[in-house]
Design a protein around this motif. Structure first.
Motif, PDB file in Angstrom:
ATOM      1  N   MET A   1      -1.285  -2.130   7.503  1.00 29.05           N
ATOM      2  CA  MET A   1      -1.938  -3.359   7.099  1.00 29.05           C
ATOM      3  C   MET A   1      -0.921  -4.210   6.348  1.00 29.05           C
ATOM      4  O   MET A   1      -0.207  -3.731   5.487  1.00 29.05           O
ATOM      5  CB  MET A   1      -3.137  -3.023   6.217  1.00 29.05           C
ATOM      6  CG  MET A   1      -3.763  -4.250   5.585  1.00 29.05           C
ATOM      7  SD  MET A   1      -5.251  -3.929   4.650  1.00 29.05           S
ATOM      8  CE  MET A   1      -6.394  -3.696   5.965  1.00 29.05           C
ATOM      9  N   PHE A   3       0.564  -7.295   3.870  1.00 23.87           N
ATOM     10  CA  PHE A   3       0.366  -7.629   2.455  1.00 23.87           C
ATOM     11  C   PHE A   3      -0.822  -8.562   2.251  1.00 23.87           C
ATOM     12  O   PHE A   3      -1.708  -8.298   1.441  1.00 23.87           O
ATOM     13  CB  PHE A   3       1.659  -8.240   1.903  1.00 23.87           C
ATOM     14  CG  PHE A   3       1.542  -8.714   0.499  1.00 23.87           C
ATOM     15  CD1 PHE A   3       1.549  -7.804  -0.552  1.00 23.87           C
ATOM     16  CD2 PHE A   3       1.416 -10.060   0.207  1.00 23.87           C
ATOM     17  CE1 PHE A   3       1.438  -8.225  -1.866  1.00 23.87           C
ATOM     18  CE2 PHE A   3       1.303 -10.497  -1.101  1.00 23.87           C
ATOM     19  CZ  PHE A   3       1.318  -9.572  -2.134  1.00 23.87           C
ATOM     20  N   ALA A   5      -3.244  -9.322   4.351  1.00 26.82           N
ATOM     21  CA  ALA A   5      -4.482  -8.712   4.836  1.00 26.82           C
ATOM     22  C   ALA A   5      -5.054  -7.775   3.777  1.00 26.82           C
ATOM     23  O   ALA A   5      -6.270  -7.723   3.573  1.00 26.82           O
ATOM     24  CB  ALA A   5      -4.238  -7.972   6.142  1.00 26.82           C
ATOM     25  N   ALA A   6      -4.185  -7.029   3.099  1.00 27.69           N
ATOM     26  CA  ALA A   6      -4.632  -6.129   2.028  1.00 27.69           C
ATOM     27  C   ALA A   6      -5.226  -6.925   0.867  1.00 27.69           C
ATOM     28  O   ALA A   6      -6.252  -6.523   0.289  1.00 27.69           O
ATOM     29  CB  ALA A   6      -3.471  -5.258   1.543  1.00 27.69           C
ATOM     30  N   GLU A   9      -8.636  -8.048   1.898  1.00 26.30           N
ATOM     31  CA  GLU A   9      -9.550  -6.909   1.896  1.00 26.30           C
ATOM     32  C   GLU A   9      -9.993  -6.563   0.476  1.00 26.30           C
ATOM     33  O   GLU A   9     -11.174  -6.308   0.225  1.00 26.30           O
ATOM     34  CB  GLU A   9      -8.872  -5.700   2.546  1.00 26.30           C
ATOM     35  CG  GLU A   9      -9.756  -4.479   2.627  1.00 26.30           C
ATOM     36  CD  GLU A   9      -9.073  -3.311   3.291  1.00 26.30           C
ATOM     37  OE1 GLU A   9      -9.608  -2.843   4.315  1.00 26.30           O
ATOM     38  OE2 GLU A   9      -8.017  -2.857   2.792  1.00 26.30           O
ATOM     39  N   ASP A  10      -9.065  -6.577  -0.470  1.00 27.94           N
ATOM     40  CA  ASP A  10      -9.393  -6.286  -1.871  1.00 27.94           C
ATOM     41  C   ASP A  10     -10.352  -7.324  -2.450  1.00 27.94           C
ATOM     42  O   ASP A  10     -11.295  -6.974  -3.165  1.00 27.94           O
ATOM     43  CB  ASP A  10      -8.125  -6.228  -2.725  1.00 27.94           C
ATOM     44  CG  ASP A  10      -7.276  -5.014  -2.422  1.00 27.94           C
ATOM     45  OD1 ASP A  10      -7.816  -4.005  -1.919  1.00 27.94           O
ATOM     46  OD2 ASP A  10      -6.064  -5.076  -2.702  1.00 27.94           O
ATOM     47  N   THR A  13     -13.754  -6.750  -0.987  1.00 25.08           N
ATOM     48  CA  THR A  13     -14.374  -5.578  -1.597  1.00 25.08           C
ATOM     49  C   THR A  13     -14.980  -5.935  -2.944  1.00 25.08           C
ATOM     50  O   THR A  13     -16.127  -5.576  -3.249  1.00 25.08           O
ATOM     51  CB  THR A  13     -13.347  -4.437  -1.757  1.00 25.08           C
ATOM     52  OG1 THR A  13     -12.887  -4.053  -0.465  1.00 25.08           O
ATOM     53  CG2 THR A  13     -13.943  -3.245  -2.471  1.00 25.08           C
ATOM     54  N   TRP A  38      -3.403  -4.198  -7.740  1.00 23.12           N
ATOM     55  CA  TRP A  38      -2.243  -4.825  -7.101  1.00 23.12           C
ATOM     56  C   TRP A  38      -0.954  -4.420  -7.808  1.00 23.12           C
ATOM     57  O   TRP A  38       0.049  -4.119  -7.167  1.00 23.12           O
ATOM     58  CB  TRP A  38      -2.389  -6.344  -7.093  1.00 23.12           C
ATOM     59  CG  TRP A  38      -3.470  -6.846  -6.189  1.00 23.12           C
ATOM     60  CD1 TRP A  38      -4.042  -6.183  -5.145  1.00 23.12           C
ATOM     61  CD2 TRP A  38      -4.111  -8.108  -6.253  1.00 23.12           C
ATOM     62  NE1 TRP A  38      -5.008  -6.968  -4.558  1.00 23.12           N
ATOM     63  CE2 TRP A  38      -5.069  -8.155  -5.217  1.00 23.12           C
ATOM     64  CE3 TRP A  38      -3.981  -9.209  -7.088  1.00 23.12           C
ATOM     65  CZ2 TRP A  38      -5.877  -9.264  -4.982  1.00 23.12           C
ATOM     66  CZ3 TRP A  38      -4.788 -10.317  -6.860  1.00 23.12           C
ATOM     67  CH2 TRP A  38      -5.718 -10.345  -5.813  1.00 23.12           C
ATOM     68  N   ARG A  41       0.127  -0.913  -6.904  1.00 25.45           N
ATOM     69  CA  ARG A  41       0.808  -0.801  -5.602  1.00 25.45           C
ATOM     70  C   ARG A  41       2.309  -1.015  -5.766  1.00 25.45           C
ATOM     71  O   ARG A  41       3.116  -0.293  -5.180  1.00 25.45           O
ATOM     72  CB  ARG A  41       0.231  -1.806  -4.614  1.00 25.45           C
ATOM     73  CG  ARG A  41      -1.151  -1.430  -4.171  1.00 25.45           C
ATOM     74  CD  ARG A  41      -1.619  -2.313  -3.048  1.00 25.45           C
ATOM     75  NE  ARG A  41      -2.998  -2.008  -2.732  1.00 25.45           N
ATOM     76  CZ  ARG A  41      -3.888  -2.903  -2.393  1.00 25.45           C
ATOM     77  NH1 ARG A  41      -3.553  -4.174  -2.304  1.00 25.45           N
ATOM     78  NH2 ARG A  41      -5.135  -2.544  -2.130  1.00 25.45           N
ATOM     79  N   ARG A  78      -7.419   2.911  -0.105  1.00 23.63           N
ATOM     80  CA  ARG A  78      -7.770   1.514   0.124  1.00 23.63           C
ATOM     81  C   ARG A  78      -9.100   1.162  -0.542  1.00 23.63           C
ATOM     82  O   ARG A  78      -9.952   1.993  -0.733  1.00 23.63           O
ATOM     83  CB  ARG A  78      -7.870   1.247   1.625  1.00 23.63           C
ATOM     84  CG  ARG A  78      -6.518   1.358   2.312  1.00 23.63           C
ATOM     85  CD  ARG A  78      -6.606   1.221   3.807  1.00 23.63           C
ATOM     86  NE  ARG A  78      -7.259  -0.009   4.199  1.00 23.63           N
ATOM     87  CZ  ARG A  78      -7.726  -0.230   5.422  1.00 23.63           C
ATOM     88  NH1 ARG A  78      -7.628   0.686   6.358  1.00 23.63           N
ATOM     89  NH2 ARG A  78      -8.301  -1.369   5.711  1.00 23.63           N
ATOM     90  N   ARG A  79      -9.219  -0.099  -0.860  1.00 20.92           N
ATOM     91  CA  ARG A  79     -10.457  -0.716  -1.352  1.00 20.92           C
ATOM     92  C   ARG A  79     -10.981  -0.117  -2.656  1.00 20.92           C
ATOM     93  O   ARG A  79     -12.189  -0.063  -2.877  1.00 20.92           O
ATOM     94  CB  ARG A  79     -11.538  -0.690  -0.267  1.00 20.92           C
ATOM     95  CG  ARG A  79     -11.185  -1.509   0.967  1.00 20.92           C
ATOM     96  CD  ARG A  79     -12.217  -1.405   2.048  1.00 20.92           C
ATOM     97  NE  ARG A  79     -12.421  -0.050   2.526  1.00 20.92           N
ATOM     98  CZ  ARG A  79     -11.680   0.555   3.459  1.00 20.92           C
ATOM     99  NH1 ARG A  79     -10.672  -0.094   4.022  1.00 20.92           N
ATOM    100  NH2 ARG A  79     -11.945   1.787   3.840  1.00 20.92           N
ATOM    101  N   ASP A  98     -10.383   6.440  -0.232  1.00 17.76           N
ATOM    102  CA  ASP A  98     -10.781   5.068   0.086  1.00 17.76           C
ATOM    103  C   ASP A  98     -12.167   4.773  -0.492  1.00 17.76           C
ATOM    104  O   ASP A  98     -12.997   5.669  -0.649  1.00 17.76           O
ATOM    105  CB  ASP A  98     -10.831   4.873   1.599  1.00 17.76           C
ATOM    106  CG  ASP A  98      -9.468   4.995   2.259  1.00 17.76           C
ATOM    107  OD1 ASP A  98      -8.439   4.830   1.565  1.00 17.76           O
ATOM    108  OD2 ASP A  98      -9.426   5.267   3.474  1.00 17.76           O
TER     109      ASP A  98
END
Length: 190
Positions: A1, A3, A5-6, A9-10, A13, A38, A41, A78-79, A98
């Motif tokens: 995925m 950057f 797009a992540a 998504e966050d 969420t 973030w 990461r 994720r999420r 996740d």
């Protein structure tokens, strides 16, 4: 995925879990739990690349800015959504699957004073686990997928998937699917 797009998504969420979120830009700019994820990461990338001191220093700056302490060595899926965030602590050997959700004041900590550096001493939360405000999940234990920990519970033992953990020390019983969904606070558009 990718950057971006992540990031999208966050933000999605966070919006799906928080009925107070009025817009994506508000979430992007004002949600400290999201900023902490973030930042983690980045610190995790530094940590795994061998830049341990810069990773720790940046994680401490992020702790100061967000009120959320995530060790750079922690493994996060994720999420992850951290609601309100203040006072959340995630230890070095913690592993989060996740779709995990943490409320404010949660500690995912160790419980042994005597340990080796390479020893796992923090909990594993499988996919979809929700941990209520002020709860403490301590030691090298595993909480099964889609389990829910009640507010202020103290958990020191493994729990199977779809468990409800409440009290001090936490008692474990099967979770009602409605209770699990209610704890996650998912917002449905009308």
């Amino acid at each position: 995925m990718g950057f971006f797009a992540a990031l999208r998504e966050d933000v999605a969420t966070a919006r799906s879990h928080d009925p107070a979120a009025r817009s994506s830009i508000e979430v992007f700019l004002a949600y400290s739990g999201l900023h902490a994820v973030w930042g983690h990461r980045l610190t995790h990338l530094l940590w795994t690349a061998g830049f341990r001191l810069p990773a720790r220093l940046l994680s401490q700056l992020l702790r100061f800015l967000t009120g959320v302490e995530i060790h750079p060595a922690a493994t996060i899926g994720r999420r992850l959504f951290i609601d309100h965030g203040m006072g959340v602590v995630i230890g070095a050997t913690a592993v989060l699957g996740d779709d995990v959700m943490l409320y404010h004041g949660v500690t995912l900590g160790g419980k042994s004073r005597h340990h080796r550096r390479d020893e796992k001493r923090h909990p594993t939360l499988e996919d979809g686990v929700t941990v209520g405000a002020g709860a403490k999940v301590l030691g090298d234990i595993t909480l099964g997928a889609w389990s829910t920990v009640g507010a202020n519970a103290v958990v020191t033992k493994d729990a199977p998937p779809n468990s409800l953990l409440t009290g001090i020390p936490a008692t474990i019983r099967p979770a009602d699917p409605d209770a699990t969904e209610s704890a996650r606070g998912v917002v449905y558009d009308a």
